[in-house]
Design a protein around this motif. Structure first.
Motif, PDB file in Angstrom:
ATOM      1  N   THR A 304       0.211  21.151  -5.363  1.00 57.36           N
ATOM      2  CA  THR A 304      -0.901  21.849  -6.015  1.00 57.36           C
ATOM      3  C   THR A 304      -2.248  21.420  -5.440  1.00 57.36           C
ATOM      4  N   ASP A 305      -2.251  20.965  -4.198  1.00 60.43           N
ATOM      5  CA  ASP A 305      -3.506  20.590  -3.539  1.00 60.43           C
ATOM      6  C   ASP A 305      -4.065  21.815  -2.826  1.00 60.43           C
ATOM      7  N   TYR A 306      -5.219  22.285  -3.280  1.00 59.90           N
ATOM      8  CA  TYR A 306      -5.876  23.421  -2.646  1.00 59.90           C
ATOM      9  C   TYR A 306      -7.127  22.988  -1.887  1.00 59.90           C
ATOM     10  N   GLY A 307      -7.167  21.730  -1.499  1.00 63.33           N
ATOM     11  CA  GLY A 307      -8.235  21.277  -0.625  1.00 63.33           C
ATOM     12  C   GLY A 307      -8.925  19.998  -1.024  1.00 63.33           C
ATOM     13  N   SER A 308      -8.912  19.645  -2.296  1.00 64.90           N
ATOM     14  CA  SER A 308      -9.662  18.473  -2.746  1.00 64.90           C
ATOM     15  C   SER A 308      -8.934  17.160  -2.471  1.00 64.90           C
ATOM     16  N   GLY A 309      -7.622  17.214  -2.271  1.00 69.01           N
ATOM     17  CA  GLY A 309      -6.853  15.994  -2.058  1.00 69.01           C
ATOM     18  C   GLY A 309      -6.819  15.076  -3.261  1.00 69.01           C
ATOM     19  N   SER A 310      -6.942  15.638  -4.449  1.00 66.35           N
ATOM     20  CA  SER A 310      -7.112  14.822  -5.660  1.00 66.35           C
ATOM     21  C   SER A 310      -5.872  14.748  -6.534  1.00 66.35           C
ATOM     22  N   ASN A 311      -4.698  14.991  -5.961  1.00 66.35           N
ATOM     23  CA  ASN A 311      -3.492  14.995  -6.782  1.00 66.35           C
ATOM     24  C   ASN A 311      -3.229  13.670  -7.489  1.00 66.35           C
ATOM     25  N   LEU A 312      -3.579  12.554  -6.844  1.00 67.01           N
ATOM     26  CA  LEU A 312      -3.338  11.265  -7.493  1.00 67.01           C
ATOM     27  C   LEU A 312      -4.289  11.042  -8.666  1.00 67.01           C
ATOM     28  N   ARG A 349       1.333  -0.553 -15.931  1.00 68.23           N
ATOM     29  CA  ARG A 349       1.542  -0.917 -14.535  1.00 68.23           C
ATOM     30  C   ARG A 349       1.311   0.281 -13.610  1.00 68.23           C
ATOM     31  N   THR A 350       1.767   1.451 -14.020  1.00 66.86           N
ATOM     32  CA  THR A 350       1.596   2.644 -13.193  1.00 66.86           C
ATOM     33  C   THR A 350       0.141   3.090 -13.169  1.00 66.86           C
ATOM     34  N   GLU A 351      -0.550   2.933 -14.285  1.00 64.99           N
ATOM     35  CA  GLU A 351      -1.985   3.237 -14.299  1.00 64.99           C
ATOM     36  C   GLU A 351      -2.734   2.380 -13.278  1.00 64.99           C
ATOM     37  N   ARG A 352      -2.434   1.103 -13.257  1.00 63.68           N
ATOM     38  CA  ARG A 352      -3.095   0.207 -12.300  1.00 63.68           C
ATOM     39  C   ARG A 352      -2.736   0.556 -10.864  1.00 63.68           C
ATOM     40  N   LEU A 353      -1.486   0.939 -10.646  1.00 59.90           N
ATOM     41  CA  LEU A 353      -1.062   1.335  -9.308  1.00 59.90           C
ATOM     42  C   LEU A 353      -1.864   2.541  -8.823  1.00 59.90           C
ATOM     43  N   LEU A 354      -1.981   3.550  -9.665  1.00 53.47           N
ATOM     44  CA  LEU A 354      -2.721   4.748  -9.275  1.00 53.47           C
ATOM     45  C   LEU A 354      -4.210   4.466  -9.138  1.00 53.47           C
ATOM     46  N   ASP A 355      -4.753   3.628  -9.992  1.00 51.84           N
ATOM     47  CA  ASP A 355      -6.173   3.274  -9.885  1.00 51.84           C
ATOM     48  C   ASP A 355      -6.483   2.655  -8.524  1.00 51.84           C
ATOM     49  N   GLY A 356      -5.502   1.993  -7.937  1.00 55.17           N
ATOM     50  CA  GLY A 356      -5.709   1.365  -6.640  1.00 55.17           C
ATOM     51  C   GLY A 356      -5.898   2.352  -5.509  1.00 55.17           C
ATOM     52  N   TRP A 363     -10.365   9.761  -3.859  1.00 58.65           N
ATOM     53  CA  TRP A 363      -8.936   9.492  -4.069  1.00 58.65           C
ATOM     54  C   TRP A 363      -8.162   9.795  -2.796  1.00 58.65           C
ATOM     55  N   GLN A 364      -7.219   8.929  -2.480  1.00 59.89           N
ATOM     56  CA  GLN A 364      -6.357   9.189  -1.335  1.00 59.89           C
ATOM     57  C   GLN A 364      -5.411  10.345  -1.650  1.00 59.89           C
ATOM     58  N   PRO A 365      -5.287  11.308  -0.744  1.00 64.57           N
ATOM     59  CA  PRO A 365      -4.268  12.348  -0.942  1.00 64.57           C
ATOM     60  C   PRO A 365      -2.874  11.734  -0.833  1.00 64.57           C
ATOM     61  N   PRO A 366      -1.891  12.281  -1.546  1.00 72.06           N
ATOM     62  CA  PRO A 366      -0.539  11.719  -1.465  1.00 72.06           C
ATOM     63  C   PRO A 366      -0.009  11.625  -0.040  1.00 72.06           C
ATOM     64  N   GLY A 367      -0.343  12.603   0.791  1.00 70.09           N
ATOM     65  CA  GLY A 367       0.148  12.605   2.156  1.00 70.09           C
ATOM     66  C   GLY A 367      -0.433  11.518   3.026  1.00 70.09           C
ATOM     67  N   ASP A 368      -1.537  10.901   2.587  1.00 72.81           N
ATOM     68  CA  ASP A 368      -2.176   9.838   3.365  1.00 72.81           C
ATOM     69  C   ASP A 368      -1.700   8.445   2.957  1.00 72.81           C
ATOM     70  N   LEU A 369      -0.860   8.363   1.936  1.00 76.62           N
ATOM     71  CA  LEU A 369      -0.398   7.054   1.500  1.00 76.62           C
ATOM     72  C   LEU A 369       0.537   6.428   2.545  1.00 76.62           C
ATOM     73  N   LYS A 370       0.477   5.117   2.629  1.00 78.55           N
ATOM     74  CA  LYS A 370       1.475   4.414   3.424  1.00 78.55           C
ATOM     75  C   LYS A 370       2.847   4.643   2.796  1.00 78.55           C
ATOM     76  N   ARG A 371       3.871   4.567   3.625  1.00 81.38           N
ATOM     77  CA  ARG A 371       5.211   4.821   3.109  1.00 81.38           C
ATOM     78  C   ARG A 371       5.544   3.910   1.936  1.00 81.38           C
TER      79      ARG A 371
END
Length: 401
Positions: A304-312, A349-356, A363-371
């Protein structure tokens, strides 16, 4: 938040208590051992089977030699109506297992673990009163499997009303933020519009559990290109994602004034109509599960990313929405779901993970995350989805009559 035009998924009913998950499964009669009688020996699954009749006049008949431990009841509906069946502690005790929709003349399986105590089957035929079979006493053995007191529709009314009031406050904030987005585009300020888009979008995403009551307004506000023949250029593409696409694909402020205005008007209309809306109390527990189920399907994948890269960022807002539902269900869950403290810790724990992944004002787009980060995120959200499936099951109201 569900995406318009995409199929919703519903999880099977499970008991997930005390670290154990038992599925009240739907296994066809063809899978049963041929000729299994009331006291059939262990079958191919290695478990003892007992055939029990399910009918208004003979509910629970056939359970003559009770035994402790893990076992399978082959539930045979000898009536002319489809039926739902609960195995409960005697005298209205907690539910140890259930099977829905047993058709006339068919057999379904229920796998449970029984410990010392008294039990009885309750049969609930469609369009007929419930009947309870004879009390059966089990002696010896270890502890019984997971069980919980059933929740009724009445139990969920107060939490639903409280949640609906919370949504009303969120809609007030949403109106304010979408008006700011429209004002930025009306003034021709594209940078300000980009800055205003995400806070407005997240304000809507936090209201995820209310989507069932938003009706057609939801498609206008958060619709995607799914099912639209013209894709991003289709006239039916509206709402936050339509504005997002334009803001991050070089469209002019003048070209986005109409979509932003339509979005703000749809949000205002939803807010104004909300006082007359009535949420289904029975859906509240399911929503707690589906918010993050949608997150895993659509946000973590970037669909559902239409350009902002804000899915996280959206995923993070969905966690807030899940918390809001759980807060209303908390009084019902504390005595029924021993894993609730663990669930709340995993949410934190998941909130803190995403905040990182919120760095440098973006916000980092999901596709830019390290594996490794992507795997950790998928695992954390997937674990929550599984835990929340138990919440959905426990809060699915049961018939008592």
């Amino acid at each position: 938040m569900p995406r318009a035009g995409l199929r919703r998924l519903r999880s099977p009913r499970v008991w997930g208590l005390g670290g154990t998950v038992v599925v009240a499964g739907a296994i066809t009669a063809a899978a049963l051992a041929a000729g299994a009688g009331p006291d059939a020996p262990a079958t191919a699954d290695g478990l003892p089977h007992t055939t029990v009749e399910i009918s208004p006049g003979d509910c629970g008949r056939g359970w003559r030699h009770p035994r402790p431990g893990t076992q399978v009841f082959d539930l045979r509906n000898t009536s002319s109506r489809a039926a739902e069946v609960y195995l409960r502690g005697a005298d209205g005790g907690p539910v140890y297992g259930e099977v829905e929709g047993i058709g006339p003349g068919t057999t379904r399986q229920l796998r449970v673990r029984l410990g010392p105590g008294a039990y009885a089957f309750t049969c609930l035929p469609d369009d007929a009163n419930a009947t309870t079979g004879p009390t059966v006493r089990v002696a010896g053995g270890g502890a019984a499997g997971p069980a919980a007191a059933p929740i009724t529709q009445h139990d969920l009314i107060a939490p639903a009303i409280d949640y609906q009031k919370w949504v009303a406050g969120g809609l007030d904030d949403l109106v304010h933020r979408t008006d700011a987005l429209r004002a930025a585009l009306t003034g021709g300020d594209l940078p300000a519009a980009r800055a205003a888009w995400l806070p407005a979008h997240l304000a809507y995403e936090r209201l995820g559990a209310a989507y069932g009551a938003f009706g057609d307004a939801d498609k206008k506000i958060i619709g995607t290109t799914a099912g639209l023949p013209g894709g991003v250029h289709d006239p039916g593409f509206t709402g936050f994602h339509r504005v997002e696409y334009g803001l991050w694909h070089g469209e002019s402020a003048a070209g986005l004034r109409a979509p932003a205005g339509a979005l703000a008007d749809a949000v205002r209309a939803l807010r104004d109509d909300w006082s007359q809306a009535r949420m289904d109390p029975a859906a509240l527990g399911l929503r707690a599960h589906e918010i993050l189920e949608n997150t895993a399907q659509f946000e973590l994948t970037g669909r559902t990313d239409y350009g902002s890269g804000s899915n996280l960022a959206t995923a993070r807002a969905n966690l807030d929405g899940t918390r809001a539902v759980l807060a209303r269900l908390h009084p019902l869950l504390t005595t029924r779901y021993p894993e609730l403290p663990s669930l709340e810790r995993e949410l934190t724990r998941t909130e803190r993970l995403l905040d990182g992944f919120h760095k440098g004002g973006g916000w980092q787009p999901p596709g830019d995350l390290k594996r490794s980060d992507r795997e950790r995120t998928n695992a954390a959200v997937g674990d929550l989805v599984e835990r929340l499936a138990s919440v959905a099951t426990l809060c699915d109201p049961r018939r008592t009559v």
